[in-house]
Design a protein around this motif. Structure first.
Motif, PDB file in Angstrom:
ATOM      1  N   ASP A 128     -58.404 -16.870  75.580  1.00 23.54           N
ATOM      2  CA  ASP A 128     -58.367 -16.624  74.145  1.00 23.54           C
ATOM      3  C   ASP A 128     -58.003 -17.915  73.421  1.00 23.54           C
ATOM      4  O   ASP A 128     -57.641 -18.909  74.058  1.00 23.54           O
ATOM      5  CB  ASP A 128     -57.429 -15.457  73.784  1.00 23.54           C
ATOM      6  CG  ASP A 128     -55.958 -15.753  74.054  1.00 23.54           C
ATOM      7  OD1 ASP A 128     -55.512 -16.902  73.863  1.00 23.54           O
ATOM      8  OD2 ASP A 128     -55.232 -14.816  74.448  1.00 23.54           O
ATOM      9  N   ARG A 129     -58.097 -17.904  72.119  1.00 24.52           N
ATOM     10  CA  ARG A 129     -57.912 -19.124  71.322  1.00 24.52           C
ATOM     11  C   ARG A 129     -56.461 -19.561  71.198  1.00 24.52           C
ATOM     12  O   ARG A 129     -56.195 -20.648  70.704  1.00 24.52           O
ATOM     13  CB  ARG A 129     -58.538 -18.940  69.931  1.00 24.52           C
ATOM     14  CG  ARG A 129     -60.045 -18.930  70.004  1.00 24.52           C
ATOM     15  CD  ARG A 129     -60.739 -18.877  68.687  1.00 24.52           C
ATOM     16  NE  ARG A 129     -62.160 -19.096  68.952  1.00 24.52           N
ATOM     17  CZ  ARG A 129     -62.798 -20.230  68.694  1.00 24.52           C
ATOM     18  NH1 ARG A 129     -62.169 -21.224  68.109  1.00 24.52           N
ATOM     19  NH2 ARG A 129     -64.079 -20.362  68.996  1.00 24.52           N
ATOM     20  N   ARG A 130     -55.534 -18.748  71.657  1.00 27.20           N
ATOM     21  CA  ARG A 130     -54.129 -19.146  71.630  1.00 27.20           C
ATOM     22  C   ARG A 130     -53.706 -19.799  72.944  1.00 27.20           C
ATOM     23  O   ARG A 130     -52.534 -20.105  73.148  1.00 27.20           O
ATOM     24  CB  ARG A 130     -53.248 -17.930  71.355  1.00 27.20           C
ATOM     25  CG  ARG A 130     -53.465 -17.338  69.952  1.00 27.20           C
ATOM     26  CD  ARG A 130     -52.798 -15.999  69.818  1.00 27.20           C
ATOM     27  NE  ARG A 130     -53.321 -15.097  70.851  1.00 27.20           N
ATOM     28  CZ  ARG A 130     -53.128 -13.793  70.875  1.00 27.20           C
ATOM     29  NH1 ARG A 130     -52.426 -13.224  69.944  1.00 27.20           N
ATOM     30  NH2 ARG A 130     -53.643 -13.054  71.834  1.00 27.20           N
ATOM     31  N   GLY A 131     -54.667 -19.983  73.843  1.00 24.86           N
ATOM     32  CA  GLY A 131     -54.353 -20.600  75.130  1.00 24.86           C
ATOM     33  C   GLY A 131     -54.059 -19.607  76.225  1.00 24.86           C
ATOM     34  O   GLY A 131     -53.664 -19.989  77.325  1.00 24.86           O
ATOM     35  N   GLY A 132     -54.261 -18.319  75.951  1.00 23.47           N
ATOM     36  CA  GLY A 132     -54.118 -17.323  77.001  1.00 23.47           C
ATOM     37  C   GLY A 132     -55.237 -17.454  78.018  1.00 23.47           C
ATOM     38  O   GLY A 132     -56.384 -17.718  77.651  1.00 23.47           O
ATOM     39  N   ARG A 133     -54.903 -17.274  79.270  1.00 23.97           N
ATOM     40  CA  ARG A 133     -55.875 -17.445  80.352  1.00 23.97           C
ATOM     41  C   ARG A 133     -55.757 -16.298  81.338  1.00 23.97           C
ATOM     42  O   ARG A 133     -54.653 -15.905  81.706  1.00 23.97           O
ATOM     43  CB  ARG A 133     -55.601 -18.772  81.081  1.00 23.97           C
ATOM     44  CG  ARG A 133     -56.364 -18.946  82.396  1.00 23.97           C
ATOM     45  CD  ARG A 133     -55.908 -20.214  83.137  1.00 23.97           C
ATOM     46  NE  ARG A 133     -56.566 -20.312  84.423  1.00 23.97           N
ATOM     47  CZ  ARG A 133     -56.073 -19.853  85.567  1.00 23.97           C
ATOM     48  NH1 ARG A 133     -54.904 -19.243  85.599  1.00 23.97           N
ATOM     49  NH2 ARG A 133     -56.756 -19.984  86.697  1.00 23.97           N
ATOM     50  N   ILE A 134     -56.890 -15.774  81.750  1.00 22.09           N
ATOM     51  CA  ILE A 134     -56.941 -14.849  82.879  1.00 22.09           C
ATOM     52  C   ILE A 134     -57.651 -15.580  84.005  1.00 22.09           C
ATOM     53  O   ILE A 134     -58.778 -16.051  83.837  1.00 22.09           O
ATOM     54  CB  ILE A 134     -57.686 -13.549  82.522  1.00 22.09           C
ATOM     55  CG1 ILE A 134     -56.967 -12.820  81.379  1.00 22.09           C
ATOM     56  CG2 ILE A 134     -57.789 -12.647  83.751  1.00 22.09           C
ATOM     57  CD1 ILE A 134     -57.681 -11.566  80.908  1.00 22.09           C
ATOM     58  N   GLY A 159     -58.254 -25.638  79.880  1.00 28.23           N
ATOM     59  CA  GLY A 159     -59.127 -24.640  80.473  1.00 28.23           C
ATOM     60  C   GLY A 159     -60.577 -25.045  80.338  1.00 28.23           C
ATOM     61  O   GLY A 159     -60.958 -25.721  79.379  1.00 28.23           O
ATOM     62  N   THR A 160     -61.392 -24.642  81.282  1.00 31.52           N
ATOM     63  CA  THR A 160     -62.818 -24.971  81.256  1.00 31.52           C
ATOM     64  C   THR A 160     -63.614 -23.701  81.529  1.00 31.52           C
ATOM     65  O   THR A 160     -63.351 -22.992  82.498  1.00 31.52           O
ATOM     66  CB  THR A 160     -63.154 -26.039  82.316  1.00 31.52           C
ATOM     67  OG1 THR A 160     -62.748 -25.576  83.601  1.00 31.52           O
ATOM     68  CG2 THR A 160     -62.446 -27.351  82.009  1.00 31.52           C
ATOM     69  N   ALA A 161     -64.556 -23.415  80.642  1.00 34.45           N
ATOM     70  CA  ALA A 161     -65.309 -22.161  80.765  1.00 34.45           C
ATOM     71  C   ALA A 161     -66.536 -22.226  79.879  1.00 34.45           C
ATOM     72  O   ALA A 161     -66.704 -23.159  79.083  1.00 34.45           O
ATOM     73  CB  ALA A 161     -64.433 -20.985  80.342  1.00 34.45           C
ATOM     74  N   HIS A 180     -53.267 -25.811  76.874  1.00 39.65           N
ATOM     75  CA  HIS A 180     -53.128 -26.671  75.694  1.00 39.65           C
ATOM     76  C   HIS A 180     -54.448 -26.776  74.925  1.00 39.65           C
ATOM     77  O   HIS A 180     -54.450 -27.030  73.725  1.00 39.65           O
ATOM     78  CB  HIS A 180     -52.642 -28.056  76.112  1.00 39.65           C
ATOM     79  CG  HIS A 180     -51.301 -28.013  76.799  1.00 39.65           C
ATOM     80  ND1 HIS A 180     -51.136 -28.333  78.120  1.00 39.65           N
ATOM     81  CD2 HIS A 180     -50.086 -27.650  76.334  1.00 39.65           C
ATOM     82  CE1 HIS A 180     -49.857 -28.183  78.445  1.00 39.65           C
ATOM     83  NE2 HIS A 180     -49.207 -27.774  77.383  1.00 39.65           N
ATOM     84  N   ALA A 181     -55.544 -26.595  75.632  1.00 36.77           N
ATOM     85  CA  ALA A 181     -56.872 -26.641  75.009  1.00 36.77           C
ATOM     86  C   ALA A 181     -57.854 -25.963  75.955  1.00 36.77           C
ATOM     87  O   ALA A 181     -57.557 -25.759  77.135  1.00 36.77           O
ATOM     88  CB  ALA A 181     -57.303 -28.082  74.745  1.00 36.77           C
ATOM     89  N   ILE A 182     -59.013 -25.606  75.410  1.00 35.39           N
ATOM     90  CA  ILE A 182     -60.094 -25.050  76.224  1.00 35.39           C
ATOM     91  C   ILE A 182     -61.363 -25.816  75.900  1.00 35.39           C
ATOM     92  O   ILE A 182     -61.686 -26.030  74.729  1.00 35.39           O
ATOM     93  CB  ILE A 182     -60.321 -23.546  75.955  1.00 35.39           C
ATOM     94  CG1 ILE A 182     -59.051 -22.727  76.255  1.00 35.39           C
ATOM     95  CG2 ILE A 182     -61.470 -23.019  76.821  1.00 35.39           C
ATOM     96  CD1 ILE A 182     -58.304 -22.296  75.045  1.00 35.39           C
ATOM     97  N   LEU A 183     -62.062 -26.234  76.935  1.00 39.09           N
ATOM     98  CA  LEU A 183     -63.360 -26.897  76.801  1.00 39.09           C
ATOM     99  C   LEU A 183     -64.461 -25.897  77.096  1.00 39.09           C
ATOM    100  O   LEU A 183     -64.441 -25.237  78.137  1.00 39.09           O
ATOM    101  CB  LEU A 183     -63.491 -28.036  77.818  1.00 39.09           C
ATOM    102  CG  LEU A 183     -62.776 -29.347  77.578  1.00 39.09           C
ATOM    103  CD1 LEU A 183     -62.998 -30.268  78.789  1.00 39.09           C
ATOM    104  CD2 LEU A 183     -63.279 -30.007  76.321  1.00 39.09           C
ATOM    105  N   THR A 184     -65.434 -25.787  76.186  1.00 39.88           N
ATOM    106  CA  THR A 184     -66.640 -25.010  76.455  1.00 39.88           C
ATOM    107  C   THR A 184     -67.832 -25.834  75.988  1.00 39.88           C
ATOM    108  O   THR A 184     -67.666 -26.891  75.377  1.00 39.88           O
ATOM    109  CB  THR A 184     -66.645 -23.649  75.717  1.00 39.88           C
ATOM    110  OG1 THR A 184     -66.979 -23.866  74.345  1.00 39.88           O
ATOM    111  CG2 THR A 184     -65.319 -22.932  75.826  1.00 39.88           C
ATOM    112  N   GLU A 185     -69.027 -25.311  76.228  1.00 45.91           N
ATOM    113  CA  GLU A 185     -70.224 -26.011  75.768  1.00 45.91           C
ATOM    114  C   GLU A 185     -70.312 -26.038  74.249  1.00 45.91           C
ATOM    115  O   GLU A 185     -71.025 -26.869  73.672  1.00 45.91           O
ATOM    116  CB  GLU A 185     -71.484 -25.374  76.372  1.00 45.91           C
ATOM    117  CG  GLU A 185     -71.912 -24.044  75.782  1.00 45.91           C
ATOM    118  CD  GLU A 185     -71.195 -22.843  76.370  1.00 45.91           C
ATOM    119  OE1 GLU A 185     -71.707 -21.724  76.205  1.00 45.91           O
ATOM    120  OE2 GLU A 185     -70.112 -23.012  76.995  1.00 45.91           O
ATOM    121  N   ALA A 186     -69.562 -25.156  73.577  1.00 48.33           N
ATOM    122  CA  ALA A 186     -69.581 -25.110  72.110  1.00 48.33           C
ATOM    123  C   ALA A 186     -68.604 -26.096  71.487  1.00 48.33           C
ATOM    124  O   ALA A 186     -68.657 -26.323  70.278  1.00 48.33           O
ATOM    125  CB  ALA A 186     -69.257 -23.694  71.636  1.00 48.33           C
TER     126      ALA A 186
END
Length: 199
Positions: A128-134, A159-161, A180-186
């Protein structure tokens, strides 16, 4: 607790099903776009920084294009190996022999250097956008991050997804680590959580 686990499982399965539906060519293109975003986002990377990535299994994002860019800028790469039910991060060098780890994964052999990353590119099933990860349900990364933290290292967790793996809110237990951050193709999603500078 049962509801919590069941909620996580249902969200995990839903996100992974969306990822699995992606066409192979789309996954390749998305992984290349993610590499471009990641290269730009991590422009503050200092030569010699220890970076953990991972080698893709099943329909995971392919981090190898990004890892190659970071290596070309002087990063010291490592990937997880499974040892007695836990992860250790073994140095990944070009041309190194890779050995099976089970679960469809490979890693450098036991003679590779074991490193403690200060930047971790983390796999996941949903975010999720708050840095939550499953994750995938085994707690491997949570335990590995805990061990690294106990050594006095505060790793930057990215995170990478694929974008399709985003959910509204990831149920988080007390021991779960926020990203701390998530990387996606977007693009890059900044979670607002502070991280130590990459060094």
């Amino acid at each position: 607790m049962t509801d919590f686990k069941e909620d996580k499982k249902a969200l995990r399965l839903r996100a992974l099903a969306l990822r699995d539906k992606m066409d192979e060519a789309d996954r390749i293109e998305a992984s290349l776009r993610l590499a471009e975003h990641g290269d730009d986002y991590l422009r503050d990377l200092e030569p010699g920084t220890i970076v953990s990535g991972f080698l893709p299994i099943r329909s995971e994002v392919d981090l190898r294009p990004l890892m190659m860019r970071l290596a070309d800028r002087g990063a010291r790469l490592c990937v997880p190996a499974i040892l007695a039910g836990n992860l250790e991060f073994r140095e990944l060098k070009r041309g190194a022999e890779l050995v099976s780890q089970g679960f469809g994964t490979v890693a450098p052999g036991a003679d590779a250097a074991v490193l403690d990353p200060s930047l971790m590119l983390v796999p996941l099933s949903a975010f999720d956008r708050r840095g939550g990860r499953i994750g995938y349900g085994g707690g491997f990364y949570d335990r590995a991050i805990q061990r690294i933290t106990e050594k006095g290292i505060a790793p930057r967790l990215v995170g990478t997804a694929f974008a399709c793996q985003e959910i509204a809110a990831a149920p988080m237990a007390e021991h779960d680590r926020h990203l701390h951050a998530i990387l996606t193709e977007a693009g890059v999603i900044e979670t607002g959580r502070t991280a130590a500078p990459v060094a």
